[in-house]
Design a protein around this motif. Structure first.
Motif, short mmCIF file in Angstrom:
data_model
loop_
_atom_site.label_atom_id
_atom_site.label_comp_id
_atom_site.label_asym_id
_atom_site.label_seq_id
_atom_site.Cartn_x
_atom_site.Cartn_y
_atom_site.Cartn_z
N THR A 11 66.35 6.02 27.93
CA THR A 11 65.44 7.16 28.05
C THR A 11 65.68 7.94 29.34
OG1 THR A 11 63.82 5.78 26.95
CG2 THR A 11 63.00 7.80 27.97
N MET A 12 65.67 7.22 30.46
CA MET A 12 65.75 7.91 31.75
C MET A 12 67.15 8.45 32.01
SD MET A 12 63.03 8.43 32.70
CE MET A 12 62.98 9.52 34.03
N ASP A 33 76.91 1.52 30.46
CA ASP A 33 75.85 0.86 29.68
C ASP A 33 76.43 -0.37 29.01
OD1 ASP A 33 72.93 2.16 28.43
OD2 ASP A 33 73.73 0.27 27.67
N ASN A 38 74.32 2.47 22.12
CA ASN A 38 73.33 3.35 22.69
C ASN A 38 73.98 4.50 23.45
OD1 ASN A 38 70.84 4.21 23.42
ND2 ASN A 38 70.52 2.70 25.04
N TYR A 74 72.95 -3.36 40.60
CA TYR A 74 73.75 -2.12 40.62
C TYR A 74 73.72 -1.43 41.98
CZ TYR A 74 75.02 -2.52 35.80
OH TYR A 74 75.59 -2.95 34.63
N GLU A 88 65.99 4.65 39.88
CA GLU A 88 64.69 4.88 39.23
C GLU A 88 63.61 4.00 39.87
OE1 GLU A 88 62.69 6.53 37.55
OE2 GLU A 88 64.08 8.09 37.00
N LEU A 154 65.20 -0.70 25.38
CA LEU A 154 66.18 -1.49 24.64
C LEU A 154 65.79 -2.97 24.64
CD1 LEU A 154 68.98 -0.86 23.21
CD2 LEU A 154 69.88 -2.24 25.08
N TRP A 157 62.39 -4.48 26.37
CA TRP A 157 62.28 -5.10 27.70
C TRP A 157 60.93 -4.82 28.37
CZ3 TRP A 157 61.90 -2.64 32.56
CH2 TRP A 157 62.12 -1.25 32.57
N TYR A 158 60.24 -3.75 27.97
CA TYR A 158 58.93 -3.47 28.57
C TYR A 158 57.91 -4.55 28.21
CZ TYR A 158 60.37 1.17 30.17
OH TYR A 158 60.99 2.21 30.81
N ASP A 170 55.06 -0.44 36.31
CA ASP A 170 55.93 0.56 35.72
C ASP A 170 55.32 1.96 35.68
OD1 ASP A 170 58.67 0.56 34.33
OD2 ASP A 170 57.43 1.94 33.16
N1 LIG Z 1 60.46 8.18 36.35
C1 LIG Z 1 59.96 8.01 35.16
O1 LIG Z 1 59.14 8.80 34.71
C2 LIG Z 1 60.44 6.86 34.32
C3 LIG Z 1 60.19 6.84 32.95
C4 LIG Z 1 60.70 5.79 32.19
C5 LIG Z 1 61.39 4.78 32.81
N2 LIG Z 1 61.61 4.80 34.14
C6 LIG Z 1 62.39 3.72 34.80
O2 LIG Z 1 63.76 3.88 34.48
C7 LIG Z 1 64.37 2.62 34.30
C8 LIG Z 1 65.01 2.57 32.89
O3 LIG Z 1 63.99 2.69 31.91
P1 LIG Z 1 64.28 3.29 30.44
O4 LIG Z 1 62.97 3.57 29.82
O5 LIG Z 1 65.26 4.38 30.53
O6 LIG Z 1 64.91 2.02 29.71
P2 LIG Z 1 65.73 2.00 28.32
O7 LIG Z 1 65.57 0.65 27.76
O8 LIG Z 1 65.41 3.18 27.51
O9 LIG Z 1 67.23 2.17 28.80
C9 LIG Z 1 67.88 1.22 29.58
C10 LIG Z 1 69.37 1.31 29.30
O10 LIG Z 1 70.03 0.44 30.21
C11 LIG Z 1 71.00 -0.34 29.50
N3 LIG Z 1 71.12 -1.61 30.19
C12 LIG Z 1 70.22 -2.62 30.22
N4 LIG Z 1 70.65 -3.60 31.03
C13 LIG Z 1 71.84 -3.20 31.52
C14 LIG Z 1 72.78 -3.78 32.41
N5 LIG Z 1 72.54 -4.97 32.97
N6 LIG Z 1 73.90 -3.09 32.68
C15 LIG Z 1 74.12 -1.89 32.12
N7 LIG Z 1 73.26 -1.30 31.28
C16 LIG Z 1 72.14 -1.94 30.99
C17 LIG Z 1 70.45 -0.48 28.11
O11 LIG Z 1 71.48 -0.69 27.17
C18 LIG Z 1 69.74 0.87 27.90
O12 LIG Z 1 70.60 1.80 27.31
C19 LIG Z 1 63.32 1.58 34.54
O13 LIG Z 1 63.37 1.13 35.88
C20 LIG Z 1 62.04 2.33 34.31
O14 LIG Z 1 60.95 1.79 35.04
C21 LIG Z 1 61.17 5.83 34.90
#
Ligand SMILES: NC(=O)c1ccc[n+]([C@@H]2O[C@H](COP(=O)([O-])OP(=O)(O)OC[C@H]3O[C@@H](n4cnc5c(N)ncnc54)[C@H](O)[C@@H]3O)[C@@H](O)[C@H]2O)c1
Lengths: 324, 329
Positions: A11-12, A33, A38, A74, A88, A154, A157-158, A170
């Protein structure tokens, strides 16, 4: 030209990529990724950071958008490669990890920007400006709310609270950081919440914070609602400032799903020339360019984690928790 | 059966609405009022075309069935006890009293004299609150998890900000309504209270802001903002909102949001409420209980006491910066 490598194509990662795409001086060189299904960037998806480093001859900035527990891993890889970092929020799952992230970046002399995007939402920025200019006098009570449905990530995880920290770490962390920006340090926090226990795909918390400057704040965090909304209300000696995204909507689409005009969902938007994610990422890159400090420091992000975890601890112990 | 009613004191702001409602209820006679204040007395006895007494005993010597006590909070005890001892049923304004012992004594004396003691919690008669209770009882929300409540308002000023007459500020004034509603809707008692209380909005030395967190015995947790945090030109005088979180959904209640938006050059933006009159329903209910010869009021003195305990625990919590477990448990 900034060459950005995004880590995490969820998403992010997607939202950040869309924002970078609008910047003339930025090129997203690829996405790392671990999950190959994805992908939304053809040909530029790497299965590991190392593979990306080997393949790409130039990377300036690493933008970490993987689930919270992988932030540290990372950050270390990027810092080892002497690359500046955008990460993030929440900075980390624990204070120790967050501190380790900050220390590592200092040691390796790379910049670290944490994406507390609320500081770039114009409604929040404007509220702070009005408060700072004394529009409503001394603040007595501040109320915030951030509510939505349970997030989809994905492998869900939440739902794993050891990974995500639930709605407080979060989601509410956004408002925690914003309130700290407005009012300074927190003295103590008391909270009640479900901590994801007993309810599938539902988390809810009510938090009270007392700031050192006397302000009493009340924060609602919800993954129990069916649509998203964010709200705040500041009550001061001479007035009130209030915002409710569910009520203050400039545009809302109601598309008919059949001829009788029934069904369908309302889709509200808040159109801006540049969205808050763009403004945030632009600011971080400008900080790199001009070598200036960001609006939100990594230390700010760490303190926000500390406060969020204190709220969670308060729920576990049923006692108020003092910040030191 | 014709019910003859007296009113003890026009100190409380709610009393005018009660008196007007009484006038609309068939079979009820307002026999007289007791008011020591030399301006309020003549004003209201003339307004409601009723006899004025400056001494409660003179009022109680009249042929009366019931008394409405709307004096300053610290005087509830003496006025309720005098009325009950004279054999009159009592509707007592909230908070029932300013101390637990006093409230208990009032309850005991009313029982001993076999008169009804009803605590004036009109919000139980707000149609939206009743509807919310229905939805919860129908199971539409599933299991109730939490409630976020507010009862904010403007500072009422006057004796309300004089602790010697009110016994407390916003916390005492505004905690009891929502606490009563939550006890009623959830069918459970409050177990623990935590609160942050302060004095920000008024120059008087009285609490005017507070956030309470309550843990109910059935596991539900709730927060309540009881602050006098609405500024003078805020479009509405007060509010009652409940955000109710259930396992099957959420329910948002804004009990006074049946309103017109009115914009005038003279007073800017204001709300004009058009919903049902909950004060009238409260009084009708009290009168009905008397006519039906009920042994207990629909909202009892104990209900008043339970809500008072929560407000007093909030002060204790804020003072001690600690979670207070209610003694009742
Ligand atoms: N600022 C905001 O408004 C906001 C909103 C949503 C999420 N976030 C933060 O962003 C981060 C990601 O959240 P998201 O909702 O995008 O999650 P998500 O599950 O949608 O996406 C995570 C991605 O990371 C990949 N991934 C997972 N583990 C991995 C690894 N070890 N190595 C490489 N790739 C890996 C997954 O395949 C997936 O595509 C979190 O820390 C979340 O708290 C921030």
């Amino acid at each position: 030209m900034f060459h950005v490598l995004i880590i995490g194509a969820g998403t992010m990662g997607k939202i950040h990529n869309q924002a970078f795409a609008l910047m003339k001086d930025v090129k997203v060189v690829g996405v790392v990724d671990s999950n190959h299904d994805n992908k939304w960037m053809d040909g530029q998806v790497f299965s590991s950071f190392e593979q990306a480093l080997e393949t790409m001859n130039q990377i300036d900035v690493v933008d970490i958008c993987v689930p919270t527990p992988f932030h540290l891993e990372y950050v270390k890889k990027a810092a080892d490669a002497k690359l500046n970092i955008i990460c993030e929020k929440p900075l980390a799952r624990s204070v120790e990890e967050g501190q380790a992230i900050i220390n590592y970046c200092k040691e390796k002399n790379v910049k670290l920007f944490v994406a507390h995007v609320l500081r770039f939402f114009p409604e929040y920025v404007q509220a702070k400006a009005l408060i700072d200019s004394g529009t409503i006098g001394k603040i007595g009570v501040a109320r915030t709310s951030r509510a939505g449905s349970f997030p989809q990530g994905l492998n869900d995880w939440y739902s794993d609270y050891q990974s995500s920290g639930g709605v407080i770490l979060d989601m509410v962390i956004h408002d925690i950081d914003f309130l700290r920006w407005c009012f300074g340090e927190v003295e103590r926090v008391y909270a009640k919440g479900t901590l994801g226990e007993g309810y599938e795909k539902l988390d809810y918390a009510l938090i009270t914070m007392r700031f050192k400057n006397g302000v009493i704040a009340h924060l609602e965090g919800s993954w129990a609602h069916s649509s998203f909304s964010m709200k705040f209300e500041f009550s001061g000696l001479t007035g009130v400032i209030a915002y409710d995204s569910a009520k203050d909507k400039p545009i809302e689409l109601h598309a008919h799903t059949n001829d009788a005009g029934l069904g369908g969902v309302a889709v509200p938007e808040s159109p801006l020339q540049t969205n808050p994610y763009y403004r945030e990422l632009r600011h971080f890159l400008d900080c790199l360019k001009k070598e200036i400090d960001p609006l939100v420091s990594a230390e700010d992000a760490l303190i926000a984690v500390k406060i969020a975890l204190s709220a969670i601890e308060s729920i576990r112990t049923s006692q108020p928790k003092w910040l030191d | 059966m014709r019910i003859k009613v007296g009113i003890v004191s026009f100190a409380h702001i709610h009393v005018v609405s009660y008196a007007e409602a009484l006038k609309r209820i068939e079979g009820v006679e307002l026999v007289g009022i007791m008011e020591e204040d030399r301006i309020r007395g003549p004003k209201y006895s003339e307004w409601f075309e009723t006899k004025l007494f400056t001494n409660i005993n003179d009022l109680l010597m009249q042929d009366l069935d019931a008394v409405i006590v709307t004096s300053e909070n610290v005087h509830h005890k003496e006025h309720v006890i005098a009325s009950a001892s004279a054999g009159k049923h009592v509707l007592c304004e909230k908070p029932i009293s300013v101390s637990i012992q006093d409230a208990q004594e009032m309850i005991d004396i009313c029982k001993a004299n076999q008169v009804l003691l009803q605590t004036a919690f009109p919000v139980r008669f707000n149609s939206s609150i009743i509807r919310a209770k229905e939805m919860i009882e129908n199971g539409q929300l599933g299991k109730i998890i939490a409630v976020k409540g507010t009862n904010r308002g403007q500072c009422p000023g006057n004796w309300f900000v004089d602790v010697n007459k009110s016994g407390g500020g916003a916390v005492l004034d505004h905690t009891v309504h929502v606490t009563d509603i939550l006890r009623w809707i959830l069918g459970a008692e409050v177990k623990t209270v935590y609160a942050e209380v302060d004095n920000v909005f008024t120059n008087n030395l009285i609490d005017d802001s507070g956030i309470l967190t309550m843990q109910f015995a059935n596991g539900v947790f709730a927060s309540l903002d009881c602050s006098w945090s609405r500024n003078a030109t805020y479009p509405i005088w007060g509010d009652i909102t409940l955000e109710i979180i259930g396992s099957k959904g959420t329910l948002s209640v804004d009990a006074f949001n049946q309103k017109l938006n009115v914009y005038t050059n003279k007073s800017g933006y204001n709300h004009s409420f058009w919903g049902d009159d909950m004060d009238e329903q409260l009084l009708r209910d009290f009168i009905n209980s008397i006519q039906a010869g009920k042994e207990e009021a629909s909202i009892t003195g104990e209900d008043g006491l339970r809500a008072l305990e929560v407000a007093l625990a909030a002060y204790e919590s804020s003072n001690d910066k600690a979670v207070i477990t209610l003694k009742f448990h």
